[in-house]
Design a protein around this motif. Sequence first.
Motif, PDB file in Angstrom:
ATOM      1  N   GLY B  90       0.706  -1.380  -0.071  1.00  0.00           N
ATOM      2  CA  GLY B  90      -0.076   0.054   0.052  1.00  0.00           C
ATOM      3  C   GLY B  90       1.011   1.167   0.105  1.00  0.00           C
ATOM      4  O   GLY B  90       0.508   2.242   0.718  1.00  0.00           O
ATOM      5  N   ILE B  91       2.002   1.162  -0.650  1.00  0.00           N
ATOM      6  CA  ILE B  91       2.592   2.531  -0.939  1.00  0.00           C
ATOM      7  C   ILE B  91       1.864   3.315  -1.882  1.00  0.00           C
ATOM      8  O   ILE B  91       1.111   2.752  -2.932  1.00  0.00           O
ATOM      9  CB  ILE B  91       4.026   2.515  -1.417  1.00  0.00           C
ATOM     10  N   PHE B  92       2.192   4.741  -1.771  1.00  0.00           N
ATOM     11  CA  PHE B  92       1.696   5.592  -3.004  1.00  0.00           C
ATOM     12  C   PHE B  92       2.571   5.698  -4.071  1.00  0.00           C
ATOM     13  O   PHE B  92       3.322   6.464  -4.000  1.00  0.00           O
ATOM     14  CB  PHE B  92       0.962   6.712  -2.368  1.00  0.00           C
ATOM     15  N   PRO B  93       2.338   4.882  -5.262  1.00  0.00           N
ATOM     16  CA  PRO B  93       3.061   5.165  -6.407  1.00  0.00           C
ATOM     17  C   PRO B  93       3.293   6.443  -7.038  1.00  0.00           C
ATOM     18  O   PRO B  93       4.352   6.694  -7.594  1.00  0.00           O
ATOM     19  CB  PRO B  93       2.721   4.044  -7.154  1.00  0.00           C
ATOM     20  N   ASN B  94       2.215   7.183  -6.820  1.00  0.00           N
ATOM     21  CA  ASN B  94       2.346   8.389  -7.423  1.00  0.00           C
ATOM     22  C   ASN B  94       2.887   9.401  -6.485  1.00  0.00           C
ATOM     23  O   ASN B  94       2.767  10.864  -6.823  1.00  0.00           O
ATOM     24  CB  ASN B  94       0.790   8.938  -7.904  1.00  0.00           C
ATOM     25  N   LEU B  95       3.436   9.316  -5.293  1.00  0.00           N
ATOM     26  CA  LEU B  95       4.097  10.207  -4.591  1.00  0.00           C
ATOM     27  C   LEU B  95       5.711   9.666  -4.512  1.00  0.00           C
ATOM     28  O   LEU B  95       5.870   8.672  -4.527  1.00  0.00           O
ATOM     29  CB  LEU B  95       3.448  10.203  -3.138  1.00  0.00           C
ATOM     30  N   GLU B  99       7.693  12.162  -0.155  1.00  0.00           N
ATOM     31  CA  GLU B  99       6.297  12.464   0.374  1.00  0.00           C
ATOM     32  C   GLU B  99       5.462  11.109   0.990  1.00  0.00           C
ATOM     33  O   GLU B  99       4.671  11.639   1.664  1.00  0.00           O
ATOM     34  CB  GLU B  99       5.774  12.780  -1.154  1.00  0.00           C
ATOM     35  N   GLN B 102       6.425  12.078   4.184  1.00  0.00           N
ATOM     36  CA  GLN B 102       6.123  13.247   5.118  1.00  0.00           C
ATOM     37  C   GLN B 102       4.812  13.166   5.205  1.00  0.00           C
ATOM     38  O   GLN B 102       4.166  13.733   6.349  1.00  0.00           O
ATOM     39  CB  GLN B 102       6.567  14.294   4.073  1.00  0.00           C
ATOM     40  N   MET B 103       3.775  12.681   4.354  1.00  0.00           N
ATOM     41  CA  MET B 103       2.409  12.760   4.494  1.00  0.00           C
ATOM     42  C   MET B 103       2.053  12.260   5.667  1.00  0.00           C
ATOM     43  O   MET B 103       0.802  12.498   6.529  1.00  0.00           O
ATOM     44  CB  MET B 103       1.674  12.210   3.117  1.00  0.00           C
ATOM     45  N   ALA B 104       2.779  11.172   6.294  1.00  0.00           N
ATOM     46  CA  ALA B 104       1.969  10.430   7.262  1.00  0.00           C
ATOM     47  C   ALA B 104       2.612  10.802   8.540  1.00  0.00           C
ATOM     48  O   ALA B 104       2.093  10.512   9.715  1.00  0.00           O
ATOM     49  CB  ALA B 104       2.868   8.795   7.141  1.00  0.00           C
TER      50      ALA B 104
END
Lengths: 288, 237
Positions: B90-95, B99, B102-104
Amino acid sequence: MDFASFLIQTLNSLQYGLLLFLVASGLTLVFGIMGIINLAHGSFYMIGAYLAFVLASLTGNLFAAIALGIPLALLFGAFLEWALFSHLYKRDHLEQVLLTYGLILIFEEVRSLLVGDEVHGVDIPAVFSASIQLSEVLSYPVYRLVISAVCIVLAVALYFVIQRTRLGMMIRAGNHDRVMVEALGININMIYRVVFALGVALAALAGMLAAPISSVFPNMGSHVLIISFVIVVIGGIGSVWGALVAALVIGFADTFGKVLVPELSGMVVYLVMAAVLLWRPEGIFKKG
Amino acid sequence: MSNMLLEAKELHTYYGASHILHGIDFHIRQGEGIALMGRNGMGKTTLIKSMLGIVRPRHGRILVRGDDFTRAPTYRTVQRGIAYVPEGRGIFPNLSVRENLQMAARAGVDGQREWTFDRVMATFPRLGERINNGGWQLSGGEQQMLTIGRALMTNPDLLILDEATEGLAPLIALEIWRIVKEIRKTGIATMIVDKNHSAVTSICDRAMILVKGEVVFDGSSEQVREDPGLIQKHLGV
């Protein structure tokens, strides 16, 4: 086409494209992140234009109307998300289309009851009412340049928010995987509400800015809605940058199409869409 | 006030008509390590998702630090000090890697900010080399490091790892286990699901085995390691 008229058409294309971007950016975010097809998005443009008309008549000043109109649009957007759209996320597209189409009818009916069905004009603010002389017969209105400038500032601000802030990171992450965003302790529903309200405010602002040049009339949102969906599809669903590029492409295609091939002018935009989709079926920029 | 972090009582979860969890009782205390074991489809992931509110149990209660969170939205449950690394990462591939981290970032339940961006970088030097890469450019091992690093950025008291090393090359898996042991030493409670029974039982002091949505064993990891029959009967393929 001489240089002066070419320059005028170029500036018109930019102004039209940038204005469309304001509407399409909210549409693509709501579609891409929340998975909602919002047919009522064009109505926010119409509501913005009528807000400008009503508030400018009351205050006597378009700037005051915009200053009042933006917070009203934000509140209205947040309310709509809370009352209606938040119940649509887990529903299929047919139900979304039914609700949002119904909203168009309701918004138009309320508009008719409150303001009537006449066409109204909104005055260009006196400071920007001048024109710049480009040749002996051609001139360009300063107000259109102002619209373009405001749109450029907003596009840069939107870029900054989405690319450089934590809110923007959360929005982009939510575009990919909302469950994971929530599992990191982030209230994704609040993010959705902010994004939706922002989208409503941007579309309404586009309507307010356009009111003096396009005048204010019933159903003015429907054409903008269709063109905005074309932009979303060309740009790639969920991509704000795709929407910017696509809006400019459409701005130029539509404006120059009307001048160069007037007999095809109604089709040019759709021919561009067909060509882009043959070349890149997922849009210029993929989701992300 | 006990040191109980997360509890499930009499949990029943369904996917449509199929009954997945049959009255599961679960608890994990501060600092504890639990190996959640069982064959595929026995309800391990469903148990985790039910406790976090990602899947809604039909019956039963969920307590976080003694408070009822049965109907709480997922983000409220995990804000009480839980970090979740899901199966498939569940990583965010578009970040970018930066990022994603940082977002977490947020402080822990008691305001602790021990896990800073710099500390995560020090723990996962590989991520430092990839800091401006997009999530989609990472290898499987790097992705897993990123999700664990991202989980630590929330300064959790409980780290849940579902399929911690699934699909990773053996050497990379070893590296992940080494890091998980480091994290265990800092006192963070961990709940780990993995196919590698000897690794999970050596890292965790407690083990729990699920069979068809029921708990058939809940005891020390030592018991599991020393009783090949238990593994053969409930975990063998």
